[in-house]
Design a protein around this motif. Structure first.
Motif, PDB file in Angstrom:
ATOM      1  N   GLU A   1       0.973  -1.191   0.019  1.00 32.57           N
ATOM      2  CA  GLU A   1       0.115  -0.141  -0.009  1.00 32.57           C
ATOM      3  C   GLU A   1       0.681   1.269   0.072  1.00 32.57           C
ATOM      4  OE1 GLU A   1      -4.366  -0.588   1.844  1.00 32.57           O
ATOM      5  OE2 GLU A   1      -2.624  -0.434   3.404  1.00 32.57           O
ATOM      6  N   MET A   2       1.752   1.360   0.710  1.00 30.93           N
ATOM      7  CA  MET A   2       2.611   2.526   0.957  1.00 30.93           C
ATOM      8  C   MET A   2       3.366   2.647  -0.536  1.00 30.93           C
ATOM      9  SD  MET A   2       3.320   5.007   3.088  1.00 30.93           S
ATOM     10  CE  MET A   2       2.894   4.216   4.578  1.00 30.93           C
ATOM     11  N   ILE A   3       3.710   1.506  -1.136  1.00 30.43           N
ATOM     12  CA  ILE A   3       4.413   2.125  -2.512  1.00 30.43           C
ATOM     13  C   ILE A   3       3.511   2.488  -3.306  1.00 30.43           C
ATOM     14  CG2 ILE A   3       5.547   0.888  -4.414  1.00 30.43           C
ATOM     15  CD1 ILE A   3       6.282  -1.517  -2.744  1.00 30.43           C
ATOM     16  N   TRP A   4       2.170   1.984  -3.353  1.00 27.00           N
ATOM     17  CA  TRP A   4       1.144   2.679  -4.133  1.00 27.00           C
ATOM     18  C   TRP A   4       0.811   4.064  -3.846  1.00 27.00           C
ATOM     19  CZ3 TRP A   4       1.431   0.904  -8.772  1.00 27.00           C
ATOM     20  CH2 TRP A   4       1.813  -0.429  -9.202  1.00 27.00           C
ATOM     21  N   ALA A   5       0.771   4.363  -2.523  1.00 30.32           N
ATOM     22  CA  ALA A   5       0.488   5.804  -2.046  1.00 30.32           C
ATOM     23  C   ALA A   5       1.555   6.680  -2.603  1.00 30.32           C
ATOM     24  CB  ALA A   5       0.497   5.523  -0.621  1.00 30.32           C
ATOM     25  N   VAL A   6       2.940   6.179  -2.499  1.00 31.93           N
ATOM     26  CA  VAL A   6       3.794   7.356  -2.742  1.00 31.93           C
ATOM     27  C   VAL A   6       3.778   7.567  -4.334  1.00 31.93           C
ATOM     28  CG1 VAL A   6       6.459   7.239  -3.224  1.00 31.93           C
ATOM     29  CG2 VAL A   6       5.660   6.619  -0.959  1.00 31.93           C
ATOM     30  N   LEU A   7       3.524   6.537  -5.156  1.00 30.42           N
ATOM     31  CA  LEU A   7       3.028   6.792  -6.635  1.00 30.42           C
ATOM     32  C   LEU A   7       2.225   7.741  -6.863  1.00 30.42           C
ATOM     33  CD1 LEU A   7       4.129   6.224  -9.635  1.00 30.42           C
ATOM     34  CD2 LEU A   7       2.467   4.237  -9.608  1.00 30.42           C
ATOM     35  N   ALA A   8       1.104   7.405  -6.087  1.00 28.59           N
ATOM     36  CA  ALA A   8      -0.228   8.490  -6.169  1.00 28.59           C
ATOM     37  C   ALA A   8       0.134   9.635  -5.541  1.00 28.59           C
ATOM     38  CB  ALA A   8      -1.257   7.635  -5.123  1.00 28.59           C
ATOM     39  N   ALA A   9       1.020   9.999  -4.801  1.00 24.03           N
ATOM     40  CA  ALA A   9       1.458  11.240  -4.395  1.00 24.03           C
ATOM     41  C   ALA A   9       2.113  12.025  -5.526  1.00 24.03           C
ATOM     42  CB  ALA A   9       2.204  11.170  -3.067  1.00 24.03           C
ATOM     43  N   PHE A  10       3.036  11.503  -6.211  1.00 26.97           N
ATOM     44  CA  PHE A  10       3.991  11.680  -7.490  1.00 26.97           C
ATOM     45  C   PHE A  10       2.659  12.004  -8.487  1.00 26.97           C
ATOM     46  CE2 PHE A  10       7.469  10.537  -4.594  1.00 26.97           C
ATOM     47  CZ  PHE A  10       8.239  11.611  -4.729  1.00 26.97           C
ATOM     48  N   ASN A  11       1.846  11.335  -8.736  1.00 32.51           N
ATOM     49  CA  ASN A  11       1.151  11.416  -9.925  1.00 32.51           C
ATOM     50  C   ASN A  11      -0.017  12.385  -9.638  1.00 32.51           C
ATOM     51  OD1 ASN A  11       2.412   9.305 -10.979  1.00 32.51           O
ATOM     52  ND2 ASN A  11       0.792   7.755 -10.758  1.00 32.51           N
ATOM     53  N   LYS A  12      -0.351  12.924  -8.469  1.00 31.97           N
ATOM     54  CA  LYS A  12      -1.147  13.918  -8.305  1.00 31.97           C
ATOM     55  C   LYS A  12      -0.912  15.282  -9.054  1.00 31.97           C
ATOM     56  CE  LYS A  12      -3.601  16.062  -4.419  1.00 31.97           C
ATOM     57  NZ  LYS A  12      -3.730  16.147  -2.941  1.00 31.97           N
TER      58      LYS A  12
END
Length: 226
Positions: free
Chosen positions: A215-226
């Motif tokens: 989950e944390m890996i995907w959350a970090v990607l989501a943060a950079f994709n925002k």
């Protein structure tokens, strides 16, 4: 090469995302559980799971700040906070600024025998650089990422080894992933780039729901994709 490009402003925040992912992979932090109010990755707070020290100075310092911060903050906020350093007065964390933190991370790699430290002249000024002192380790990481997209391609992110997935996400977030493919032949280069594009354009929310522990890996990607 041992120094960061003046035109790349993504590396510092990418390194902070790496700190959060590493703490999660070591079982020290986690995202709060899904709820009716907070369903999306970037709405969920970062929670302390264990305050047992990791033995790494930077990880343990971040762990202490996460433990002391009330109310808890999101992944997006922590990346911004750790990058901005001590200027975020609300938490009064006393973290060093962006450049200072970057040097601390590279110094930390130096202690582990990965990087060195020296001064390099750039015409009008001198700059502290951190050349690779363990070239074999650098090549090992490059091969690991290349192989994950070529010889050991699994076609589904949830089947990929978590640390390899994290490396790909962080290299992309730091805008250095192109360097990983530079040595490949043209046909393999095109294949690796296309597979990376497919991998990084998936829906982080959907992938986080499929892959327990990532989950944390995907959350970090989501943060950079925002």
């Amino acid at each position: 090469q041992g120094y960061t490009s003046f035109w790349n402003d993504c590396i510092s925040s990418g390194l902070r995302g790496g700190i959060l992912i590493e703490l999660a992979l070591r079982g020290r932090i986690q995202l709060e559980p899904l709820s009716l109010r907070r369903k999306r990755l970037l709405e969920r707070k970062v929670l302390l799971k264990s305050d047992v020290p990791t033995g790494d100075v930077l990880l343990d310092e971040t762990l202490r700040h996460i433990k002391a911060t009330e109310p808890a903050e999101t992944v997006q906020t922590w990346i911004e906070l750790l990058t901005a350093g001590g200027c975020w007065e609300l938490c009064q964390l006393g973290l060093m600024g962006e450049v200072g933190q970057r040097h601390r991370i590279t110094d930390n790699r130096g202690e582990k025998g990965i990087l060195g430290t020296e001064k390099q002249n750039f015409l009008l000024f001198d700059m502290t650089t951190h050349p690779v002192s363990n070239a074999a380790e650098k090549q090992r990481l490059l091969r690991r990422l290349q192989d994950s997209l070529l010889e050991r391609w699994v076609n589904e992110p949830r089947r990929m080894e978590r640390r390899t997935l994290a490396l790909l996400v962080l290299a992309h977030s730091s805008d250095v992933l192109e360097n990983v493919f530079a040595s490949l032949a043209d046909d393999k280069y095109d294949l690796a780039v296309n597979r990376t594009k497919d991998l990084l354009e998936v829906d982080p929310e959907a992938e986080a729901a499929k892959a327990k522990g990532a989950e944390m890996i995907w959350a970090v990607l989501a943060a950079f994709n925002k």
